[in-house]
Design a protein around this motif. Structure first.
Motif, PDB file in Angstrom:
ATOM      1  N   UNK A  96      -3.804  -0.085  -6.171  1.00 25.95           N
ATOM      2  CA  UNK A  96      -3.866  -0.038  -7.628  1.00 25.95           C
ATOM      3  C   UNK A  96      -3.060  -1.168  -8.243  1.00 25.95           C
ATOM      4  N   UNK A  97      -3.452  -1.546  -9.434  1.00 30.37           N
ATOM      5  CA  UNK A  97      -2.711  -2.536 -10.204  1.00 30.37           C
ATOM      6  C   UNK A  97      -2.094  -1.866 -11.408  1.00 30.37           C
ATOM      7  N   UNK A  98      -0.966  -2.381 -11.874  1.00 31.47           N
ATOM      8  CA  UNK A  98      -0.305  -1.761 -13.008  1.00 31.47           C
ATOM      9  C   UNK A  98       0.599  -2.732 -13.748  1.00 31.47           C
ATOM     10  N   UNK A  99       0.841  -2.387 -15.001  1.00 31.03           N
ATOM     11  CA  UNK A  99       1.682  -3.178 -15.886  1.00 31.03           C
ATOM     12  C   UNK A  99       3.060  -2.551 -16.017  1.00 31.03           C
ATOM     13  N   UNK A 100       4.064  -3.346 -16.338  1.00 33.79           N
ATOM     14  CA  UNK A 100       5.413  -2.789 -16.496  1.00 33.79           C
ATOM     15  C   UNK A 100       5.543  -2.007 -17.790  1.00 33.79           C
ATOM     16  N   UNK A 101       6.319  -0.941 -17.743  1.00 35.23           N
ATOM     17  CA  UNK A 101       6.606  -0.200 -18.972  1.00 35.23           C
ATOM     18  C   UNK A 101       7.473  -1.019 -19.909  1.00 35.23           C
ATOM     19  N   UNK A 145       3.314  -9.776 -16.104  1.00 37.58           N
ATOM     20  CA  UNK A 145       4.030  -8.713 -15.413  1.00 37.58           C
ATOM     21  C   UNK A 145       3.144  -7.808 -14.584  1.00 37.58           C
ATOM     22  N   UNK A 146       1.851  -8.086 -14.521  1.00 30.06           N
ATOM     23  CA  UNK A 146       0.907  -7.248 -13.776  1.00 30.06           C
ATOM     24  C   UNK A 146       1.136  -7.390 -12.278  1.00 30.06           C
ATOM     25  N   UNK A 147       1.155  -6.253 -11.555  1.00 28.85           N
ATOM     26  CA  UNK A 147       1.325  -6.264 -10.105  1.00 28.85           C
ATOM     27  C   UNK A 147       0.186  -5.509  -9.439  1.00 28.85           C
ATOM     28  N   UNK A 148       0.082  -5.679  -8.132  1.00 23.36           N
ATOM     29  CA  UNK A 148      -0.920  -4.955  -7.352  1.00 23.36           C
ATOM     30  C   UNK A 148      -0.258  -4.511  -6.066  1.00 23.36           C
ATOM     31  N   UNK A 149      -0.529  -3.278  -5.672  1.00 25.86           N
ATOM     32  CA  UNK A 149       0.090  -2.773  -4.453  1.00 25.86           C
ATOM     33  C   UNK A 149      -0.903  -1.943  -3.651  1.00 25.86           C
ATOM     34  N   UNK A 150      -0.549  -1.744  -2.388  1.00 22.12           N
ATOM     35  CA  UNK A 150      -1.371  -0.935  -1.485  1.00 22.12           C
ATOM     36  C   UNK A 150      -0.515   0.228  -1.004  1.00 22.12           C
ATOM     37  N   UNK A 151      -0.389   1.239  -1.857  1.00 20.64           N
ATOM     38  CA  UNK A 151       0.474   2.368  -1.555  1.00 20.64           C
ATOM     39  C   UNK A 151       0.005   3.100  -0.318  1.00 20.64           C
ATOM     40  N   UNK A 152       0.960   3.624   0.438  1.00 25.09           N
ATOM     41  CA  UNK A 152       0.634   4.402   1.631  1.00 25.09           C
ATOM     42  C   UNK A 152       0.323   5.855   1.271  1.00 25.09           C
ATOM     43  N   UNK A 206       7.045   2.568  -2.565  1.00 27.00           N
ATOM     44  CA  UNK A 206       5.972   1.686  -3.014  1.00 27.00           C
ATOM     45  C   UNK A 206       6.347   0.228  -3.251  1.00 27.00           C
ATOM     46  N   UNK A 207       7.589  -0.106  -3.637  1.00 23.86           N
ATOM     47  CA  UNK A 207       7.892  -1.532  -3.732  1.00 23.86           C
ATOM     48  C   UNK A 207       7.658  -2.276  -2.417  1.00 23.86           C
ATOM     49  N   UNK A 208       7.797  -1.571  -1.294  1.00 23.20           N
ATOM     50  CA  UNK A 208       7.569  -2.190   0.008  1.00 23.20           C
ATOM     51  C   UNK A 208       6.086  -2.477   0.267  1.00 23.20           C
ATOM     52  N   UNK A 209       5.192  -1.966  -0.584  1.00 25.03           N
ATOM     53  CA  UNK A 209       3.758  -2.114  -0.363  1.00 25.03           C
ATOM     54  C   UNK A 209       3.102  -3.101  -1.325  1.00 25.03           C
ATOM     55  N   UNK A 210       3.904  -3.894  -2.009  1.00 20.45           N
ATOM     56  CA  UNK A 210       3.366  -4.867  -2.965  1.00 20.45           C
ATOM     57  C   UNK A 210       2.452  -5.883  -2.284  1.00 20.45           C
ATOM     58  N   UNK A 211       1.330  -6.148  -2.931  1.00 17.42           N
ATOM     59  CA  UNK A 211       0.406  -7.178  -2.473  1.00 17.42           C
ATOM     60  C   UNK A 211       0.538  -8.414  -3.359  1.00 17.42           C
ATOM     61  N   UNK A 212       0.454  -8.196  -4.677  1.00 16.32           N
ATOM     62  CA  UNK A 212       0.597  -9.279  -5.653  1.00 16.32           C
ATOM     63  C   UNK A 212       1.832  -9.026  -6.503  1.00 16.32           C
ATOM     64  N   UNK A 213       2.707 -10.018  -6.583  1.00 16.84           N
ATOM     65  CA  UNK A 213       3.923  -9.912  -7.374  1.00 16.84           C
ATOM     66  C   UNK A 213       3.604 -10.125  -8.846  1.00 16.84           C
TER      67      UNK A 213
END
Length: 205
Positions: free
Chosen positions: A88-93, A76-83, A64-71
């Motif tokens: 989905x968007x998510x916050x760091x633990x 710390x919020x990111x957005x990705x397009x998982x295969x 999934x790190x390879x699918x990041x859309x927004x850094x």
């Protein structure tokens, strides 16, 4: 503290996951935050250090790190397009890990964006195998340990007690059914075991 997750959890997980690199016998020990930091801090290649930093901070699957859309933004919020799951968007633990491994400005390892999740995940797993000498937890560690530790933290660390299972599932990109059967059931068991040990020893924290 380390969580000794019984093999029953990982045997059950085989029914719901395509990931087959699961220890066949004995117990699996998930890394503590200190062990995660020790492992990632020692990775000399900054691209792979950031890659596994994303896996640890956000509980990402190995591809999934390879699918990041927004850094990571300022929070710390990111957005990705998982295969494997929907966008989905998510916050760091651990928000401090975003800065610790410079995730806002990181460059990830070179990869073929046309590859499916399995091939991208295989690339990550192979690299993790090359870095096993830096790992200080478990007998047969895998890069999925970082995702499992992410899940476990939401049931064993007080700061996440306000989160509902639905919210954790949305963050990790899987259904509540999968989460309860694969993660929560056995994490709860491990957490109760750890709590019992602390009470027996008279430890209140």
């Amino acid at each position: 503290t380390d969580l000794d997750i019984g093999m029953q959890w990982f045997t059950e997980q085989r029914k719901y996951s395509k990931h087959k690199n699961i220890q066949a016998s004995g117990t699996r020990i998930l890394p503590t935050d200190e062990q995660v930091e020790c492992f990632i801090d020692q990775i000399e290649n900054p691209a792979w250090r950031a890659f596994f930093g994303f896996c640890a901070a956000y509980g990402l699957r190995p591809h999934e790190p390879f699918t990041l859309i927004d850094w990571p933004d300022e929070d710390g919020y990111i957005y990705l397009n998982s295969k494997k799951s929907d966008e989905r968007g998510l916050n760091p633990r651990r928000p401090d890990w975003v800065d610790r491994w410079n995730l806002r400005n990181a460059a990830l390892p070179k990869h073929n964006p046309s590859w499916d999740g399995r091939r991208l995940g295989s690339k990550a797993s192979q690299q993790f195998g090359r870095l096993k000498h830096l790992v200080t937890w478990g007998v047969k560690p895998t890069c999925y340990d970082l995702r499992h530790a992410f899940a476990a933290a939401h049931y064993t660390q007080e700061q996440f007690s306000h989160l509902q299972t639905r919210e954790i599932c949305e963050s990790m990109g899987h259904s509540e059914d999968i989460h309860i059967k694969v993660y929560k059931r056995w994490i709860d068991k491990a957490a109760k075991k750890a709590q019992s040990k602390r009470r027996h020893l008279g430890v209140t924290a």
